[in-house]
Scaffold this motif. Structure first.
Motif, PDB file in Angstrom:
ATOM      1  N   ASN A  33       0.821  -1.215   0.000  1.00  0.00           N
ATOM      2  CA  ASN A  33       0.000   0.000   0.000  1.00  0.00           C
ATOM      3  C   ASN A  33       0.857   1.268   0.000  1.00  0.00           C
ATOM      4  O   ASN A  33       0.513   2.268  -0.643  1.00  0.00           O
ATOM      5  CB  ASN A  33      -0.934   0.001   1.217  1.00  0.00           C
ATOM      6  CG  ASN A  33      -2.058  -1.002   1.080  1.00  0.00           C
ATOM      7  OD1 ASN A  33      -2.442  -1.379  -0.030  1.00  0.00           O
ATOM      8  ND2 ASN A  33      -2.601  -1.435   2.200  1.00  0.00           N
ATOM      9  N   LEU A  34       1.982   1.235   0.706  1.00  0.00           N
ATOM     10  CA  LEU A  34       2.882   2.386   0.711  1.00  0.00           C
ATOM     11  C   LEU A  34       3.495   2.600  -0.666  1.00  0.00           C
ATOM     12  O   LEU A  34       3.595   3.726  -1.159  1.00  0.00           O
ATOM     13  CB  LEU A  34       3.987   2.188   1.752  1.00  0.00           C
ATOM     14  CG  LEU A  34       3.589   2.341   3.216  1.00  0.00           C
ATOM     15  CD1 LEU A  34       4.715   1.870   4.135  1.00  0.00           C
ATOM     16  CD2 LEU A  34       3.236   3.792   3.535  1.00  0.00           C
ATOM     17  N   GLU A  35       3.906   1.512  -1.301  1.00  0.00           N
ATOM     18  CA  GLU A  35       4.555   1.619  -2.606  1.00  0.00           C
ATOM     19  C   GLU A  35       3.581   2.029  -3.699  1.00  0.00           C
ATOM     20  O   GLU A  35       3.959   2.743  -4.636  1.00  0.00           O
ATOM     21  CB  GLU A  35       5.215   0.288  -2.966  1.00  0.00           C
ATOM     22  CG  GLU A  35       6.414  -0.047  -2.096  1.00  0.00           C
ATOM     23  CD  GLU A  35       7.120  -1.328  -2.512  1.00  0.00           C
ATOM     24  OE1 GLU A  35       8.263  -1.545  -2.086  1.00  0.00           O
ATOM     25  OE2 GLU A  35       6.531  -2.114  -3.285  1.00  0.00           O
ATOM     26  N   SER A  36       2.345   1.625  -3.587  1.00  0.00           N
ATOM     27  CA  SER A  36       1.355   1.956  -4.617  1.00  0.00           C
ATOM     28  C   SER A  36       0.713   3.320  -4.407  1.00  0.00           C
ATOM     29  O   SER A  36       0.067   3.851  -5.311  1.00  0.00           O
ATOM     30  CB  SER A  36       0.259   0.886  -4.647  1.00  0.00           C
ATOM     31  OG  SER A  36      -0.504   0.919  -3.436  1.00  0.00           O
ATOM     32  N   GLY A  37       0.884   3.889  -3.207  1.00  0.00           N
ATOM     33  CA  GLY A  37       0.267   5.169  -2.907  1.00  0.00           C
ATOM     34  C   GLY A  37      -1.112   5.043  -2.311  1.00  0.00           C
ATOM     35  O   GLY A  37      -1.754   6.058  -2.007  1.00  0.00           O
TER      36      GLY A  37
END
Length: 234
Positions: A33-37
């Motif tokens: 979720n952090l990497e995808s925004g």
């Protein structure tokens, strides 16, 4: 974060496992979720653990140096990446961050303290380098080898004097930094025992020539706000 993770050849699950091994498990789904925004915020603890697990300084996960020209420093405030980063780290000083509003104080102890401690660390490191070099020179002079010529010994004695002058200059600068830190009511960094002993001598010498505590006032009135470190070529 994805960029650095992939450069290390780590999968998202391997990164999750690495955070668990460090004592602060971050689930694979959170990483995704952090990497995808999909998740737009990160806890400080998460930032530090993720950086450690990937093997990069935490700051590069916040400011992708070399990969973006601008970043959103505050909601709706897009800035050149280095301007935003220098504000975060207090590297550039207030003059380079004129975009800050009136509530940010250019004369505040916060800006000054960071730069004073940074300069203190640099000077202490330079002192250790100079002391190592001086010790090596004296070792040669005190335990001469058969191939030590008179000319070489003369060069070493000259180098010894030069290194001793270098040490005294560093100690004088360091005394000024510590005096300023003390005036701000902050904790003085711990010194090497030998350096601490030598600094006591500097303090006694300075007490005879100047009023204790004037340096902070001078710093705040100067354009640079902190003493400029001399280039020592180390």
């Amino acid at each position: 974060m994805r960029h650095h993770r992939r450069r290390r050849g780590m999968s998202a699950q391997e990164l999750a496992d690495a955070t668990a091994a460090l004592g602060y498990p971050i689930a694979r789904s959170v990483i995704a979720n952090l990497e995808s925004g999909r998740r737009s915020s990160v806890l400080v603890a998460e930032l530090v653990i993720l950086a450690k697990a990937i093997g990069v300084p935490p700051i590069v996960l916040l400011y992708p140096t070399g990969r973006k020209d601008t970043v959103e420093a505050l909601p709706g405030v897009e800035l050149p990446l280095w301007t935003a980063l220098s504000w975060f780290t207090a590297e550039g000083g207030y003059a380079e961050n004129e975009w800050l509003d009136d509530q940010s104080e250019p004369e505040s102890d916060g800006w000054l303290a960071i730069r004073l401690y940074r300069n203190h660390w640099q000077l202490a490191w330079e002192w250790n380098v100079a002391m190592d070099e001086l010790s090596s020179i004296r070792e040669f002079l005190e335990s001469p080898t058969p191939d030590l010529t008179a000319e070489r010994a003369k060069e070493l004695r000259q180098a010894e004097k030069a290194e001793d002058r270098e040490l005294r200059a560093i100690e004088s600068d360091l005394f000024g930094i510590r005096d300023s830190i003390w005036e701000l009511g902050l904790k003085l960094p711990t010194l090497d025992p030998v350096l601490e002993m030598r600094m006591g001598k500097v303090a006694r010498e300075n007490a005879r020539t100047e009023t204790h505590g004037e340096r902070v006032k001078e710093l705040q009135q100067s354009e640079e706000k902190v003493p400029r470190l001399r280039s020592r070529g180390r």
